[in-house]
Design a protein around this motif. Sequence first.
Motif, mmCIF file in Angstrom:
data_model
loop_
_atom_site.group_PDB
_atom_site.id
_atom_site.type_symbol
_atom_site.label_atom_id
_atom_site.label_comp_id
_atom_site.label_asym_id
_atom_site.label_seq_id
_atom_site.Cartn_x
_atom_site.Cartn_y
_atom_site.Cartn_z
ATOM 1 N N ALA A 170 -7.360 -0.880 -8.985
ATOM 2 C CA ALA A 170 -6.904 -2.377 -8.843
ATOM 3 C C ALA A 170 -5.976 -2.736 -8.254
ATOM 4 O O ALA A 170 -5.954 -4.019 -7.449
ATOM 5 N N GLU A 171 -4.754 -2.099 -8.061
ATOM 6 C CA GLU A 171 -3.522 -2.418 -7.274
ATOM 7 C C GLU A 171 -3.452 -1.979 -5.959
ATOM 8 O O GLU A 171 -2.663 -2.304 -5.341
ATOM 9 N N ARG A 172 -4.387 -0.846 -5.858
ATOM 10 C CA ARG A 172 -4.433 -0.226 -4.333
ATOM 11 C C ARG A 172 -3.164 0.225 -4.213
ATOM 12 O O ARG A 172 -2.260 0.317 -3.229
ATOM 13 N N VAL A 173 -2.682 1.353 -5.310
ATOM 14 C CA VAL A 173 -1.380 1.935 -5.158
ATOM 15 C C VAL A 173 -1.241 2.698 -3.938
ATOM 16 O O VAL A 173 -2.532 3.765 -3.593
ATOM 17 N N THR A 174 -0.238 2.814 -3.573
ATOM 18 C CA THR A 174 -0.109 4.015 -2.376
ATOM 19 C C THR A 174 0.843 4.982 -2.547
ATOM 20 O O THR A 174 0.674 6.023 -2.175
#
Length: 617
Positions: A205-209
Motif C-alpha cells: 500500500a505504501e510502496r515501502v523501499t
Amino acid sequence: MSTDASTHTTLDDLFRARAERHPERPALVDADGSGARWTYGELDERVEHRTAALVARGVRADSRVVVQLPGSPRLFEKFLALVRLGAVPVVVPPAVPEPMARSVRRFAGADVSYVVDGPALLQFAGDEVGVPRLAPLDAAELVRAVSQRAAALDLDEDTVHLAAHPERPVGVPGLLDWLAVLCAGGRVVLGAGAEPDSAFRVVAAERVTHTVLSAPLAGRWTAAAAVTAYDLSSLRTLVVNGGGLDERVARRVLPALGCALRQVFGTAEGLVAATRPQDGTEAAVTGRMSAVSPEHELRVVDHRDREVPTGTEGWLLSRGPDTIRRYWRSPGHDARHFTADGFHRTGATARATDAGLFTVVRGPAVPAGQDTAARVGRRNPAPRSRKTRQHTPEGQTEMTPPTLPYVMPTPAMLPADRTGWTLEAARSALVVLNLQTRFVHPLGQAAAPVAELLANAGRLIDGARAAGVPVIHAVPANARRATGRGPVPYARLTGPAAGAAADAFVTRVEPQTGDTVLRARTCSAFARTRLDSRLRELERDQVVVLGLYARADVLLTAADAWARDLEAFVVADAVADVSAGNHAFALEWVADTCGAVTTADRVSAVFDAGQAAAEAV
C-alpha cells in the motif's frame, strides 16, 4: 545519500533543513493506529506547538524528560520538541515494567543541574540490579549517529522506510534509524506489525523501499514472499540486524523479495558494524561486516580479553566514535561493560576473517522491555503424531553433536546477582559434576572451553582441599541412560557405559582420599543420593557447583540445592556444555531463579582466605 551533517550542529538543525526544503513531502504515515499522514511542514508545525506547550509546563533546557512511547506520531512530535527546546529525552521502551520505569525516572531526575557539554539524549540500555544503564549521546554524537545509520541503511529522499518494530524505539532498529530517514528526506511508515501477513499489506500500500528485521523475521519474510498475493516490487533494501542470519535464508532474499540485502550489528550503545556494497554480494550474504567508520576498532577476544585466532568464535569488543565510551553516571556498569582500555563489551559473539571483516555469530541478550515481540513470536503447532524414538542398544550411548569450541564468559558478562549471598569457606562444599573421561574426551579435552573448565576445576579442587572445604564428586550411575521410560536430556557420549574405563576421572580432577564420590541416577546430584545428608553431616549450607553439563546437571543441581534451603554458587568459567547457547541459558536461569553465578577467581580468593584462617588456627 546525505543528511548534510557537516553543515548542521544539532539534530533539530538537520530536521528543520528538511522541513524548509520540502514542506509538502510526506514525513510520517501511521499505517496501524490513527491513520495519520503528516508532511514535513505539518510535523515541524506540531513540533513547534509541542515545544511551546512544554515550556508552559515548566520544561527547560536543563530538564531530563522520560519518553516511554512506541513508534507513533506522538513519539516523533514529543522527541523532536524536546530536542528543539534543548531538553534531554530519556528514551525507554514502552514494554519496560513500571518499577524499572520509575527507577529510570528517579535516576534521570536525581540531578537537574545544567551542564553545557552534557548529553543531548539518554537511551535505556538495560535493567540490571542497581541503577539503570543509560547510554548518553551529546549533540555532536547524536548527529553523527543519525548520519552513520543513514549511510548503513542506504537512505535518501526516495526512501519509504517501514518501522517494522514500532514497539522498540531503542537500539537497532529504533528511533535513531527512523530519525535518520527523516533527516535524509524520506518517509517513515509506522506499520501494523512485522509478521508477513500484516507487513506485506503495508509494503504494497505504501510502496515501502526499506525495512530492518531480525534474522528470524527475515526467514519468515522470504518464505511468505513465495506465496503472497501482495506486490512487493517496491522493496529496494532489506536490512537484517543482530547477526545469526542463516546463509540459506540470506541467499533467498534477492530471488524471494527482489531486493538487496544489508546486514548490520548495533545496540543501544551504538551502531558497530555493517556489510558494505563495495565488499560484494557474497559478503552481504555471509554476513561479513566491517566497522561502521575507519576510526572504529573491533576485536574478538576470549574470556580473558585475549584476541582469539582468525576464524575462532569469541566475544566482540567495540571502541570508536560510533560507540559510547561510558554509561551516564554509572561507574559500576562501566566497570562491567567496558574494558580498562575503553572497549565496549557488546555481548555478541563473532569471528574475524582473513580479510579483516567480522561475522556476528550470536547477538547479545535483549534487555527487558525490548523482547516483548520476541516472546510473542509465532509457535509451530505440535505434530499430530510423533514417531517413537529409537533408543540405542544397552551399553551404547549417544548425544547431540557438540558445537564447540566457544569461549568462556568473561566475568564482566555474567548475569547480575540477585541473591545477596556471601560465599564462605567454612560453610561451603565443592560439588564436581561428570568430570569423567567418557564425558570430557568427546568434547575435546584440549579445546575451548573444556581446557579452561579443567584448569579452573583443578585449581578450585586444590584450593578447596587446602582450605578444608569438602570435595564431593557426583557421577552418573550405570543405569542412567536413555531407556523406554523417557529421554535423558543429554544422551551420553560415545564410550563404554560400564567398567573401569567408564569410571575413570580426568587426571587433573580425580578424587583423592577424603573426597566423597556419589552416583546419581538423574541429572541432579541430589536426586536419589546421599548428598543432602552428607552436607548436613558436614554442617555445610553452601554448595559451589562446577563441571558438566551446564544446562542439565549443573542447572538441576543448583535448583535442587535451593529447594533444600541451601545456597548454590555456580562457577561460570568452571562449567561447560555442548554449546555457548546452553552455557549462557544455564547461567541466566540460575541467576534468575535459584542461585548465584560467580567466577573461579572469586571462589579461589575465598578458598585462599579460608586456607589462611585454617593455618592461623
